[in-house]
Design a protein around this motif. Sequence first.
Motif, PDB file in Angstrom:
ATOM      1  N   MET A   1      28.931  87.525  58.949  1.00  0.00           N
ATOM      2  CA  MET A   1      29.171  86.286  58.196  1.00  0.00           C
ATOM      3  C   MET A   1      30.430  85.595  58.726  1.00  0.00           C
ATOM      4  N   SER A   2      30.358  84.285  58.930  1.00  0.00           N
ATOM      5  CA  SER A   2      31.546  83.554  59.374  1.00  0.00           C
ATOM      6  C   SER A   2      32.469  83.322  58.181  1.00  0.00           C
ATOM      7  N   ALA A   3      33.701  82.956  58.495  1.00  0.00           N
ATOM      8  CA  ALA A   3      34.685  82.745  57.418  1.00  0.00           C
ATOM      9  C   ALA A   3      34.176  81.723  56.409  1.00  0.00           C
ATOM     10  N   SER A   4      33.556  80.644  56.918  1.00  0.00           N
ATOM     11  CA  SER A   4      33.140  79.586  55.987  1.00  0.00           C
ATOM     12  C   SER A   4      31.957  80.023  55.124  1.00  0.00           C
ATOM     13  N   GLU A   5      31.117  80.938  55.623  1.00  0.00           N
ATOM     14  CA  GLU A   5      30.002  81.442  54.805  1.00  0.00           C
ATOM     15  C   GLU A   5      30.503  82.354  53.693  1.00  0.00           C
ATOM     16  N   LYS A   6      31.598  83.027  53.957  1.00  0.00           N
ATOM     17  CA  LYS A   6      32.163  83.916  52.927  1.00  0.00           C
ATOM     18  C   LYS A   6      32.843  83.138  51.806  1.00  0.00           C
ATOM     19  N   GLU A   7      33.257  81.898  52.137  1.00  0.00           N
ATOM     20  CA  GLU A   7      34.064  81.141  51.174  1.00  0.00           C
ATOM     21  C   GLU A   7      33.198  80.451  50.129  1.00  0.00           C
ATOM     22  N   LEU A   8      33.528  80.692  48.876  1.00  0.00           N
ATOM     23  CA  LEU A   8      32.857  79.948  47.797  1.00  0.00           C
ATOM     24  C   LEU A   8      33.634  78.656  47.523  1.00  0.00           C
ATOM     25  N   ILE A   9      34.959  78.786  47.476  1.00  0.00           N
ATOM     26  CA  ILE A   9      35.824  77.626  47.219  1.00  0.00           C
ATOM     27  C   ILE A   9      36.849  77.536  48.346  1.00  0.00           C
ATOM     28  N   ARG A  10      37.072  76.321  48.822  1.00  0.00           N
ATOM     29  CA  ARG A  10      38.144  76.102  49.792  1.00  0.00           C
ATOM     30  C   ARG A  10      38.957  74.893  49.362  1.00  0.00           C
ATOM     31  N   VAL A  11      40.246  75.064  49.322  1.00  0.00           N
ATOM     32  CA  VAL A  11      41.150  73.996  48.900  1.00  0.00           C
ATOM     33  C   VAL A  11      42.026  73.643  50.089  1.00  0.00           C
ATOM     34  N   GLU A  12      42.105  72.343  50.411  1.00  0.00           N
ATOM     35  CA  GLU A  12      42.905  71.929  51.571  1.00  0.00           C
ATOM     36  C   GLU A  12      43.954  70.910  51.166  1.00  0.00           C
ATOM     37  N   ASP A  13      45.196  71.302  51.327  1.00  0.00           N
ATOM     38  CA  ASP A  13      46.350  70.419  51.121  1.00  0.00           C
ATOM     39  C   ASP A  13      46.258  69.646  49.803  1.00  0.00           C
ATOM     40  N   LEU A  14      46.014  70.409  48.753  1.00  0.00           N
ATOM     41  CA  LEU A  14      45.825  69.816  47.426  1.00  0.00           C
ATOM     42  C   LEU A  14      47.165  69.375  46.824  1.00  0.00           C
ATOM     43  N   HIS A  15      47.208  68.097  46.464  1.00  0.00           N
ATOM     44  CA  HIS A  15      48.364  67.540  45.756  1.00  0.00           C
ATOM     45  C   HIS A  15      47.901  66.965  44.428  1.00  0.00           C
ATOM     46  N   LYS A  16      48.725  67.141  43.400  1.00  0.00           N
ATOM     47  CA  LYS A  16      48.430  66.507  42.121  1.00  0.00           C
ATOM     48  C   LYS A  16      49.732  66.055  41.479  1.00  0.00           C
ATOM     49  N   SER A  17      49.787  64.772  41.137  1.00  0.00           N
ATOM     50  CA  SER A  17      50.946  64.232  40.409  1.00  0.00           C
ATOM     51  C   SER A  17      50.471  63.659  39.092  1.00  0.00           C
ATOM     52  N   PHE A  18      51.319  63.759  38.105  1.00  0.00           N
ATOM     53  CA  PHE A  18      51.121  63.017  36.860  1.00  0.00           C
ATOM     54  C   PHE A  18      52.221  61.966  36.829  1.00  0.00           C
ATOM     55  N   GLY A  19      51.884  60.710  37.065  1.00  0.00           N
ATOM     56  CA  GLY A  19      52.920  59.690  37.198  1.00  0.00           C
ATOM     57  C   GLY A  19      53.849  60.071  38.331  1.00  0.00           C
ATOM     58  N   SER A  20      55.136  60.124  38.049  1.00  0.00           N
ATOM     59  CA  SER A  20      56.091  60.450  39.122  1.00  0.00           C
ATOM     60  C   SER A  20      56.315  61.963  39.235  1.00  0.00           C
ATOM     61  N   LEU A  21      55.676  62.743  38.344  1.00  0.00           N
ATOM     62  CA  LEU A  21      55.870  64.192  38.378  1.00  0.00           C
ATOM     63  C   LEU A  21      54.894  64.840  39.364  1.00  0.00           C
ATOM     64  N   GLN A  22      55.439  65.368  40.441  1.00  0.00           N
ATOM     65  CA  GLN A  22      54.608  66.083  41.414  1.00  0.00           C
ATOM     66  C   GLN A  22      54.407  67.509  40.934  1.00  0.00           C
ATOM     67  N   VAL A  23      53.168  67.862  40.622  1.00  0.00           N
ATOM     68  CA  VAL A  23      52.897  69.201  40.085  1.00  0.00           C
ATOM     69  C   VAL A  23      52.355  70.139  41.160  1.00  0.00           C
ATOM     70  N   LEU A  24      51.382  69.678  41.932  1.00  0.00           N
ATOM     71  CA  LEU A  24      50.891  70.481  43.054  1.00  0.00           C
ATOM     72  C   LEU A  24      51.344  69.827  44.344  1.00  0.00           C
ATOM     73  N   LYS A  25      51.982  70.609  45.195  1.00  0.00           N
ATOM     74  CA  LYS A  25      52.673  70.033  46.352  1.00  0.00           C
ATOM     75  C   LYS A  25      52.098  70.530  47.667  1.00  0.00           C
ATOM     76  N   GLY A  26      50.779  70.651  47.694  1.00  0.00           N
ATOM     77  CA  GLY A  26      50.156  71.070  48.955  1.00  0.00           C
ATOM     78  C   GLY A  26      49.697  72.506  48.872  1.00  0.00           C
ATOM     79  N   VAL A  27      48.499  72.703  48.334  1.00  0.00           N
ATOM     80  CA  VAL A  27      47.932  74.049  48.230  1.00  0.00           C
ATOM     81  C   VAL A  27      46.728  74.128  49.162  1.00  0.00           C
ATOM     82  N   THR A  28      46.754  75.076  50.069  1.00  0.00           N
ATOM     83  CA  THR A  28      45.627  75.338  50.954  1.00  0.00           C
ATOM     84  C   THR A  28      45.239  76.797  50.759  1.00  0.00           C
TER      85      THR A  28
END
Length: 247
Positions: free
Chosen positions: A1-28
């Motif tokens: 099995m290749s790496a991508s076949e094994k993966e159910l979820i993949r997150v790439e450079d995830l950022h999340k802000s609420f207004g000016s509040l940066q909560v997620l600052k790059g999750v891979t």
Amino acid sequence: MSASEKELIRVEDLHKSFGSLQVLKGVTEHVNHGEVVSVIGPSGGGKSTFLRCLNLLETPTSGKIYFEGTDITDKNVDINLHRQKMGMVFQHFNVFNNLTVGKNVTLAPVLLGKKTQKEADEMMRELLSRVGLADKENQFPKKLSGGQKQRLAIVRALAMEPDVMLFDEPTSALDPEMVGEVLHVIKDLVKTGMTTVIVTHEMGFAREVSDRVFFMDGGVIAEKGTPDEVFNHPQNPRTQEFLSKVL
Ligand code: ADP
Ligand code: MG
């Protein structure tokens, strides 16, 4: 099995802000099929936001989330279809108080056309007995203890036959004597091979059941590894400090 076949979820450079509040600052990161991942870390570190982004209960500010190979942040994707494959259990028991225990479990699969009422009823009885609630089918949730409600919430999510279960501190709102029964149900579930991501403060539990542990702090995964690596040999001073307070 290749790496991508094994993966159910993949997150790439995830950022999340609420207004000016940066909560997620790059999750891979990724979660493999059948993997059990615990997410630990101090309050406010972004654990819930991370989990809620995985099924788009929060819309990422930027970054990509792949579920079973599909980019679910793509505007053209039917997120409801994918969301049905992700069961979520929150800290506060998300059950319908105006429906019987049995109906809580069968409502969604029947409404969404996944099952006939008869099929859903059979599955519901099997699931309720698996979590020790077989005799509660016709009761209303207000008659249940916190631990029983949380077991019902788990069963309700399982009734959709999800490909992954996401738990956000499922035992944090429980009286101490009820924590064990809920952890026991989650442990049984994990043994069936269910892919699981669980935010938890139960360090003993995380150590016991996880394939990998993510330590989340300041909006990033500051350290990750096997339970032995993270709990017994933490490398990051922030992990060390956190563990010294909670272990
Ligand atoms: P954790 O689960 O690790 O305690 P959260 O993801 O809940 O962390 O929260 C991280 C930060 O994001 C906190 O400062 C919190 O107040 C903030 N936050 C979370 N959700 C929202 C929201 N809907 N609106 C504004 N701020 C939020
Ligand atoms: Mg949280």
